[in-house]
Scaffold this motif. Structure first.
Motif, short mmCIF file in Angstrom:
data_model
loop_
_atom_site.label_atom_id
_atom_site.label_comp_id
_atom_site.label_asym_id
_atom_site.label_seq_id
_atom_site.Cartn_x
_atom_site.Cartn_y
_atom_site.Cartn_z
N GLN A 41 0.81 -1.23 0.00
CA GLN A 41 0.00 0.00 0.00
C GLN A 41 0.83 1.26 0.00
OE1 GLN A 41 -3.55 0.35 2.30
NE2 GLN A 41 -3.52 -1.81 2.85
N GLY A 42 2.13 1.13 -0.08
CA GLY A 42 2.94 2.33 -0.12
C GLY A 42 2.86 3.12 1.17
N LEU A 90 6.93 5.58 9.57
CA LEU A 90 8.07 6.35 9.08
C LEU A 90 7.87 7.83 9.35
CD1 LEU A 90 8.55 4.50 5.72
CD2 LEU A 90 10.30 4.70 7.46
N GLY A 107 13.47 8.89 8.46
CA GLY A 107 14.09 8.16 9.54
C GLY A 107 14.09 6.67 9.24
N PRO A 108 14.68 5.86 10.13
CA PRO A 108 14.80 4.41 9.88
C PRO A 108 13.51 3.63 10.12
CG PRO A 108 15.80 4.97 11.97
CD PRO A 108 15.42 6.27 11.34
N LEU B 8 3.68 -3.84 -8.69
CA LEU B 8 4.11 -4.21 -7.35
C LEU B 8 5.42 -4.99 -7.30
CD1 LEU B 8 0.79 -5.22 -5.57
CD2 LEU B 8 2.09 -3.11 -5.35
N TYR B 33 10.25 12.12 -8.11
CA TYR B 33 11.34 11.52 -7.34
C TYR B 33 11.29 10.00 -7.44
CZ TYR B 33 10.87 16.07 -4.99
OH TYR B 33 10.77 17.41 -4.72
N TYR B 35 12.61 7.03 -4.84
CA TYR B 35 13.18 6.67 -3.55
C TYR B 35 13.43 5.17 -3.53
CZ TYR B 35 12.11 11.13 -1.17
OH TYR B 35 12.09 12.43 -0.76
N GLN B 37 13.99 1.85 -0.82
CA GLN B 37 13.83 1.38 0.55
C GLN B 37 14.38 -0.03 0.66
OE1 GLN B 37 9.85 0.59 2.05
NE2 GLN B 37 10.42 1.29 4.10
N GLY B 40 13.37 -3.24 6.08
CA GLY B 40 13.36 -2.76 7.46
C GLY B 40 13.95 -1.38 7.67
N GLY B 42 14.27 3.03 6.37
CA GLY B 42 13.53 4.16 5.82
C GLY B 42 13.81 4.32 4.34
N LEU B 43 13.22 5.36 3.74
CA LEU B 43 13.42 5.62 2.33
C LEU B 43 14.62 6.54 2.13
CD1 LEU B 43 10.36 4.73 2.51
CD2 LEU B 43 9.97 6.23 0.55
N ILE B 86 12.73 -2.00 -2.46
CA ILE B 86 11.45 -1.45 -2.94
C ILE B 86 11.74 -0.04 -3.47
CG2 ILE B 86 9.10 -0.80 -2.36
CD1 ILE B 86 9.19 -2.80 -0.08
N PHE B 88 10.11 3.52 -4.80
CA PHE B 88 8.91 4.35 -4.78
C PHE B 88 9.07 5.53 -5.73
CE2 PHE B 88 6.49 2.64 -1.27
CZ PHE B 88 7.45 1.99 -0.51
N PHE B 103 3.06 9.54 -2.98
CA PHE B 103 3.89 8.35 -3.23
C PHE B 103 3.08 7.27 -3.94
CE2 PHE B 103 7.84 9.13 -1.01
CZ PHE B 103 7.51 10.16 -0.16
N GLY B 104 3.76 6.53 -4.80
CA GLY B 104 3.18 5.32 -5.34
C GLY B 104 3.25 4.20 -4.32
N SER B 105 2.73 3.04 -4.68
CA SER B 105 2.66 1.92 -3.75
C SER B 105 3.99 1.18 -3.64
CB SER B 105 1.57 0.95 -4.17
OG SER B 105 1.80 0.53 -5.51
N GLY B 106 4.95 1.51 -4.50
CA GLY B 106 6.26 0.87 -4.43
C GLY B 106 6.34 -0.36 -5.31
#
Lengths: 115, 113
Positions: A41-42, A90, A107-108, B8, B33, B35, B37, B40, B42-43, B86, B88, B103-106
């Motif tokens: 779901q992004g 996030l 952030g992480p 996906l 953009y 991004y 990921q 576990g 962040g982006l 992933i 995005f 953002f897209g769903s990745g």
């Protein structure tokens, strides 16, 4: 080093409890954001803040609350009213929201699991 | 409307090129953009492109923008296992007096050895 920190990395909560996720940045950014990420779901925007003492609801604010008492800090509280809180959260920041180029720094993340 | 669409999942063999596509709906978007990921985490910003550009290239990474069709793609040449992540796509759109990122769903990229 400048950046965004989130704590804790993993958090477990019993049903019916409120829990607060921490987000701190030392980038001197005005804008801060909270996103929720679920598989497939992004990113969905929960809350954002453009300036200290001001914040706005995002797309899925129900069951969440925030505060912005300091520029560096934007904590998120997941309340017992949030029906399905298990997710990856996030935090992000950007210089401000008034610029067309508004790269967000992330952030992480904190993974919250409700038991 | 505000919607960014991506497939996906994508699987490629190590050494091949990998192309991830993105369709956005707001033709007035200023910046777009990509991004990345990792599991576990962040982006992290991979790259961005301004709306008056058609292409941007940086070593193995090429970004193509078709503003007329509101289509963005990112191609990595010689894809490595470390590129598994992933990805995005995001667009910056103006709403009232400020800009927001959608953002897209990745797209989950798996690179097979």
């Amino acid at each position: 080093d400048g950046g965004i920190t989130q704590s804790p990395k993993y958090l477990f909560r019993k049903e019916g409890q409120n829990v607060t996720l921490s987000c701190e940045q030392n980038l001197n950014h005005d804008a801060m954001y909270w996103y929720r990420q679920d598989p497939g779901q992004g990113l969905r925007l929960i809350y954002y803040s453009q300036i200290v003492n001001d914040f706005q609801k995002g797309d899925i604010a129900e069951g969440y609350s925030v505060s912005r008492e300091k520029k560096e800090s934007f904590p998120l509280t997941v309340t017992s009213a949030q029906k399905n809180p298990t997710a990856f959260y996030l935090c992000a920041s950007s210089i401000d929201r008034g610029r067309a180029y508004n790269e967000q720094f992330f952030g992480p993340g904190t993974r919250l699991t409700v038991l | 409307g505000e919607d960014v669409e991506q497939s996906l999942f994508l699987s490629v063999r190590e050494g091949d090129s990998s192309v991830i596509n993105c369709t956005y709906t707001d033709s007035s978007s200023t910046y777009l953009y990509w991004y990345k990921q990792e599991p576990g985490a962040g982006l992290q910003l991979l790259t961005y492109i301004f709306s008056n550009m058609d292409m941007k290239q940086d070593q193995r990474l090429t970004v193509l923008l078709n503003k007329k069709d509101t289509h963005l793609s990112r191609r990595i040449a010689d894809t490595q296992t470390g590129d598994s992540a992933i990805y995005f796509c995001a667009e910056s759109i103006r709403r009232d007096s400020s800009y927001k990122l959608i953002f897209g769903s990745g797209t989950r990229l798996l690179v097979r050895p």
